[in-house]
Design a protein around this motif. Structure first.
Motif, PDB file in Angstrom:
ATOM      1  N   TYR A  88       0.804  -1.230   0.000  1.00  0.00           N
ATOM      2  CA  TYR A  88       0.000   0.000   0.000  1.00  0.00           C
ATOM      3  C   TYR A  88       0.834   1.276   0.000  1.00  0.00           C
ATOM      4  O   TYR A  88       0.401   2.286  -0.531  1.00  0.00           O
ATOM      5  N   ALA A  89       2.049   1.259   0.598  1.00  0.00           N
ATOM      6  CA  ALA A  89       3.003   2.374   0.530  1.00  0.00           C
ATOM      7  C   ALA A  89       2.378   3.703   0.929  1.00  0.00           C
ATOM      8  O   ALA A  89       2.627   4.740   0.308  1.00  0.00           O
ATOM      9  N   LEU A  90       1.568   3.706   1.988  1.00  0.00           N
ATOM     10  CA  LEU A  90       0.991   4.961   2.494  1.00  0.00           C
ATOM     11  C   LEU A  90       2.040   5.701   3.326  1.00  0.00           C
ATOM     12  O   LEU A  90       2.882   5.087   3.974  1.00  0.00           O
ATOM     13  N   PHE A  91       1.968   7.025   3.311  1.00  0.00           N
ATOM     14  CA  PHE A  91       2.908   7.841   4.094  1.00  0.00           C
ATOM     15  C   PHE A  91       2.435   7.867   5.544  1.00  0.00           C
ATOM     16  O   PHE A  91       1.341   8.365   5.829  1.00  0.00           O
ATOM     17  N   PRO A  92       3.235   7.352   6.490  1.00  0.00           N
ATOM     18  CA  PRO A  92       2.760   7.234   7.877  1.00  0.00           C
ATOM     19  C   PRO A  92       2.500   8.565   8.560  1.00  0.00           C
ATOM     20  O   PRO A  92       1.691   8.643   9.487  1.00  0.00           O
ATOM     21  N   HIS A  93       3.184   9.653   8.125  1.00  0.00           N
ATOM     22  CA  HIS A  93       3.066  10.947   8.788  1.00  0.00           C
ATOM     23  C   HIS A  93       1.953  11.815   8.200  1.00  0.00           C
ATOM     24  O   HIS A  93       1.677  12.902   8.719  1.00  0.00           O
ATOM     25  N   LEU A  94       1.319  11.357   7.108  1.00  0.00           N
ATOM     26  CA  LEU A  94       0.223  12.112   6.492  1.00  0.00           C
ATOM     27  C   LEU A  94      -1.106  11.467   6.832  1.00  0.00           C
ATOM     28  O   LEU A  94      -1.209  10.237   6.898  1.00  0.00           O
ATOM     29  N   ASN A  95      -2.125  12.301   7.055  1.00  0.00           N
ATOM     30  CA  ASN A  95      -3.439  11.731   7.300  1.00  0.00           C
ATOM     31  C   ASN A  95      -4.022  11.155   6.007  1.00  0.00           C
ATOM     32  O   ASN A  95      -3.429  11.265   4.933  1.00  0.00           O
ATOM     33  N   VAL A  96      -5.163  10.522   6.128  1.00  0.00           N
ATOM     34  CA  VAL A  96      -5.765   9.826   4.996  1.00  0.00           C
ATOM     35  C   VAL A  96      -6.027  10.782   3.833  1.00  0.00           C
ATOM     36  O   VAL A  96      -5.725  10.473   2.672  1.00  0.00           O
ATOM     37  N   ARG A  97      -6.598  11.949   4.115  1.00  0.00           N
ATOM     38  CA  ARG A  97      -6.900  12.901   3.038  1.00  0.00           C
ATOM     39  C   ARG A  97      -5.631  13.306   2.298  1.00  0.00           C
ATOM     40  O   ARG A  97      -5.595  13.329   1.061  1.00  0.00           O
ATOM     41  N   ASP A  98      -4.572  13.619   3.044  1.00  0.00           N
ATOM     42  CA  ASP A  98      -3.337  14.072   2.405  1.00  0.00           C
ATOM     43  C   ASP A  98      -2.630  12.933   1.673  1.00  0.00           C
ATOM     44  O   ASP A  98      -1.939  13.173   0.678  1.00  0.00           O
ATOM     45  N   ASN A  99      -2.780  11.710   2.160  1.00  0.00           N
ATOM     46  CA  ASN A  99      -2.238  10.570   1.425  1.00  0.00           C
ATOM     47  C   ASN A  99      -2.898  10.456   0.059  1.00  0.00           C
ATOM     48  O   ASN A  99      -2.217  10.276  -0.963  1.00  0.00           O
ATOM     49  N   VAL A 100      -4.224  10.566   0.028  1.00  0.00           N
ATOM     50  CA  VAL A 100      -4.940  10.445  -1.237  1.00  0.00           C
ATOM     51  C   VAL A 100      -4.625  11.622  -2.153  1.00  0.00           C
ATOM     52  O   VAL A 100      -4.485  11.464  -3.375  1.00  0.00           O
ATOM     53  N   ALA A 101      -4.473  12.801  -1.582  1.00  0.00           N
ATOM     54  CA  ALA A 101      -4.233  14.012  -2.384  1.00  0.00           C
ATOM     55  C   ALA A 101      -2.788  14.151  -2.844  1.00  0.00           C
ATOM     56  O   ALA A 101      -2.497  14.978  -3.715  1.00  0.00           O
ATOM     57  N   GLY A 110      -3.688  22.849  -6.771  1.00  0.00           N
ATOM     58  CA  GLY A 110      -3.874  23.655  -5.569  1.00  0.00           C
ATOM     59  C   GLY A 110      -4.519  22.867  -4.438  1.00  0.00           C
ATOM     60  O   GLY A 110      -5.220  21.871  -4.659  1.00  0.00           O
ATOM     61  N   LYS A 111      -4.293  23.345  -3.212  1.00  0.00           N
ATOM     62  CA  LYS A 111      -4.726  22.617  -2.027  1.00  0.00           C
ATOM     63  C   LYS A 111      -6.229  22.394  -1.993  1.00  0.00           C
ATOM     64  O   LYS A 111      -6.702  21.280  -1.735  1.00  0.00           O
ATOM     65  N   ALA A 112      -7.009  23.433  -2.274  1.00  0.00           N
ATOM     66  CA  ALA A 112      -8.463  23.316  -2.198  1.00  0.00           C
ATOM     67  C   ALA A 112      -8.974  22.276  -3.199  1.00  0.00           C
ATOM     68  O   ALA A 112      -9.819  21.434  -2.872  1.00  0.00           O
ATOM     69  N   GLU A 113      -8.440  22.338  -4.417  1.00  0.00           N
ATOM     70  CA  GLU A 113      -8.903  21.425  -5.461  1.00  0.00           C
ATOM     71  C   GLU A 113      -8.499  19.982  -5.154  1.00  0.00           C
ATOM     72  O   GLU A 113      -9.293  19.057  -5.320  1.00  0.00           O
ATOM     73  N   ARG A 114      -7.266  19.805  -4.681  1.00  0.00           N
ATOM     74  CA  ARG A 114      -6.834  18.420  -4.434  1.00  0.00           C
ATOM     75  C   ARG A 114      -7.555  17.822  -3.238  1.00  0.00           C
ATOM     76  O   ARG A 114      -7.854  16.632  -3.214  1.00  0.00           O
ATOM     77  N   HIS A 115      -7.869  18.649  -2.218  1.00  0.00           N
ATOM     78  CA  HIS A 115      -8.622  18.142  -1.082  1.00  0.00           C
ATOM     79  C   HIS A 115     -10.054  17.801  -1.477  1.00  0.00           C
ATOM     80  O   HIS A 115     -10.631  16.821  -0.984  1.00  0.00           O
ATOM     81  N   GLN A 116     -10.630  18.602  -2.373  1.00  0.00           N
ATOM     82  CA  GLN A 116     -11.968  18.302  -2.857  1.00  0.00           C
ATOM     83  C   GLN A 116     -11.990  16.969  -3.612  1.00  0.00           C
ATOM     84  O   GLN A 116     -12.860  16.125  -3.384  1.00  0.00           O
ATOM     85  N   ARG A 117     -10.999  16.815  -4.484  1.00  0.00           N
ATOM     86  CA  ARG A 117     -10.918  15.574  -5.267  1.00  0.00           C
ATOM     87  C   ARG A 117     -10.648  14.377  -4.351  1.00  0.00           C
ATOM     88  O   ARG A 117     -11.254  13.313  -4.511  1.00  0.00           O
ATOM     89  N   ALA A 118      -9.766  14.541  -3.360  1.00  0.00           N
ATOM     90  CA  ALA A 118      -9.491  13.455  -2.415  1.00  0.00           C
ATOM     91  C   ALA A 118     -10.751  13.084  -1.646  1.00  0.00           C
ATOM     92  O   ALA A 118     -11.030  11.904  -1.417  1.00  0.00           O
ATOM     93  N   GLY A 119     -11.530  14.100  -1.252  1.00  0.00           N
ATOM     94  CA  GLY A 119     -12.776  13.836  -0.541  1.00  0.00           C
ATOM     95  C   GLY A 119     -13.761  13.038  -1.381  1.00  0.00           C
ATOM     96  O   GLY A 119     -14.454  12.149  -0.864  1.00  0.00           O
ATOM     97  N   GLU A 120     -13.834  13.349  -2.685  1.00  0.00           N
ATOM     98  CA  GLU A 120     -14.725  12.608  -3.585  1.00  0.00           C
ATOM     99  C   GLU A 120     -14.328  11.132  -3.646  1.00  0.00           C
ATOM    100  O   GLU A 120     -15.185  10.243  -3.565  1.00  0.00           O
ATOM    101  N   LEU A 121     -13.026  10.898  -3.798  1.00  0.00           N
ATOM    102  CA  LEU A 121     -12.558   9.506  -3.894  1.00  0.00           C
ATOM    103  C   LEU A 121     -12.746   8.759  -2.585  1.00  0.00           C
ATOM    104  O   LEU A 121     -13.130   7.588  -2.577  1.00  0.00           O
ATOM    105  N   LEU A 122     -12.494   9.440  -1.455  1.00  0.00           N
ATOM    106  CA  LEU A 122     -12.707   8.784  -0.160  1.00  0.00           C
ATOM    107  C   LEU A 122     -14.175   8.432   0.032  1.00  0.00           C
ATOM    108  O   LEU A 122     -14.507   7.391   0.613  1.00  0.00           O
TER     109      LEU A 122
END
Length: 330
Positions: A88-101, A110-122
Motif C-alpha cells: 500500500y506504501a501509504l505515508f505514515p506521517h500524512l493523514n488519509v486525506r493528504d495521502n490520497v491528495a 492547488g490545495k483546495a482542489e486536491r482536497h476536494q478531489r481526495a474527498g470525492e474519492l474517499l
C-alpha cells in the motif's frame, strides 16, 4: 470523471537482467475496460511485466502501447497509469486525506482542489469519515481502500495492482475481491492485477493471462482457462485436474468428473489404491495411485462419498465420461 478508457497492448516485450531473461517476447492486447489478471508462480515474469507497463522497469525490447501512444520512454506520471502496491506504501506521517491528495500535490494542483478531489474519492471507497486519521490508525482493509483512492485520484486510464490482497486475512480478502470488481465496473477502466492465486484470478478477471518462465502459456476467460487448459502446465497450475498419460500425449480430467465404484467398467476401467481421504465439508477429496504410478484426485460431493465411503488402502475403480477427457498439447 476518469480518463477515457483505452486499450493496452504489449508487442514482443522483453525484460532481461544481464543473461537472465525475465520476460520473453510477451505480446498481449487488453481491451479497454477489462479486468485482467496476470497469473502464475513466483518468478514467472508477471510482476516484471506489470512494472514495465507502469514505467518502473525499463523495457529491454518491444513496445508498450496505451491507446495510440507508445509509452516506452514516458515517465510513470505521463503514461496514464497508476500503481497500487502490495504493501500500500501509504505515508505514515500524512493523514488519509493528504495521502490520497499527494499525487495531485506532486502534479501542482492547488490545495483546495486536491482536497476536494481526495474527498470525492474517499467517499467512493467509503472512507470519508476517516479522512483525519493516520494510516497506523486503520485496519488492513481500510488501508487498502485508501491506497486504491490514492491510485484513482489522478484519473488513470489503466490501474495496475501488484498482489493487492496478499496482506489481508482470508475473510477480508474475499470481501475486498468483490469491492475491487465493483470499483473496476464503476470507473470503467482496465485493471491489470498480478496474483499467484488461481481462486483470486477466477473470481475477479474477465481475462486471465497465465504466465510461466517469462512467457504466456494461455489467455482466456476464467472458465476457458480452467475448463480447456492447453498444456500440462496450465492444467496443473489451475488445479483440480488429473493428468493422465496416453502414449506421446497426455490428457486432463477434472477431479470433480471422476467416478469411483467397486468394480471397473465404462471408459477408463482403471483400478487404483486410495492413498488419502480429506474431508472438506461439502466435498471430500479422495487421492489414489494406480499400479503404474499414475496419481488421481477425485472431488466427490459429501452425499456421493457417503454412499460409498472409502479409506486409505482400499482398492477402487476409477472412471469418467468420454466427454470429460480434455486433450493437452504434446
Amino acid at each position: 470523471m476518469p480518463n477515457r478508457a483505452a486499450d493496452l497492448e504489449l508487442a514482443a516485450v522483453v525484460k532481461s537482467y544481464g543473461e537472465t531473461i525475465a520476460v520473453d517476447k510477451v505480446s498481449l492486447k487488453i481491451p479497454a475496460g477489462t479486468y485482467c489478471c496476470l497469473l502464475g508462480p513466483s518468478g514467472c515474469g508477471k510482476t516484471s511485466t506489470l512494472r514495465m507497463i507502469a514505467g518502473h522497469e525499463s523495457i529491454s525490447d518491444g513496445d508498450v502501447m496505451i491507446g495510440n501512444t507508445i509509452v516506452n520512454d514516458l515517465p510513470p506520471a505521463r503514461r496514464g497509469t497508476a500503481m497500487m502496491f502490495q504493501n500500500y506504501a501509504l505515508f505514515p506521517h500524512l493523514n488519509v486525506r493528504d495521502n490520497v491528495a499527494f499525487p495531485l500535490k506532486m502534479a501542482g494542483v492547488g490545495k483546495a482542489e486536491r482536497h476536494q478531489r481526495a474527498g470525492e474519492l474517499l467517499g467512493m471507497v467509503d472512507m470519508a469519515r476517516y479522512a483525519e486519521r493516520l494510516p497506523a490508525q486503520l485496519s488492513g482493509g481500510q488501508q487498502q481502500r485508501v491506497a486504491l483512492a490514492r491510485a484513482l485520484v489522478t484519473n488513470p486510464t489503466v490501474l495496475l495492482l501488484d498482489e493487492p490482497l496478499s496482506a489481508l486475512d482470508p475473510f477480508l480478502r474475499v470481501r475486498m475481491r468483490a469491492e475491487l470488481k465493483r470499483y473496476q465496473r464503476d470507473f470503467g477502466i482496465s485493471f491489470v492485477h498480478v496474483t499467484h492465486s488461481q481462486e483470486e484470478a477466477m473470481a475477479l478477471a474477465d481475462m486471465v493471462v497465465l504466465m510461466n518462465d517469462g512467457r504466456i502459456e494461455q489467455v482466456g476467460s476464467p472458465r476457458e482457462v480452467f475448463n480447456a487448459p492447453r498444456t500440462r502446465f496450465v492444467a496443473q497450475f489451475m488445479g483440480s485436474h488429473n493428468i493422465v498419460p496416453d502414449g506421446e500425449r497426455s490428457f486432463a480430467v477434472r477431479a470433480d468428473r471422476l467416478r469411483l465404484s467397486a468394480s471397473p467398467g465404462g471408459v477408463a476401467g482403471t483400478r487404483a489404491t486410495v492413498t488419502d481421504v480429506e474431508y472438506q465439508g461439502m466435498t471430500v477429496n479422495v487421492a489414489m495411485r494406480c499400479a503404474d504410478g499414475t496419481d488421481f484426485l477425485a472431488t466427490l460431493p459429501e452425499a456421493e462419498y457417503d454412499r460409498m465411503p472409502v479409506a486409505i488402502g482400499d482398492e477402487v475403480a476409477v472412471d469418467w465420461a468420454a466427454a470429460d477427457r480434455h486433450e493437452l498439447a504434446a
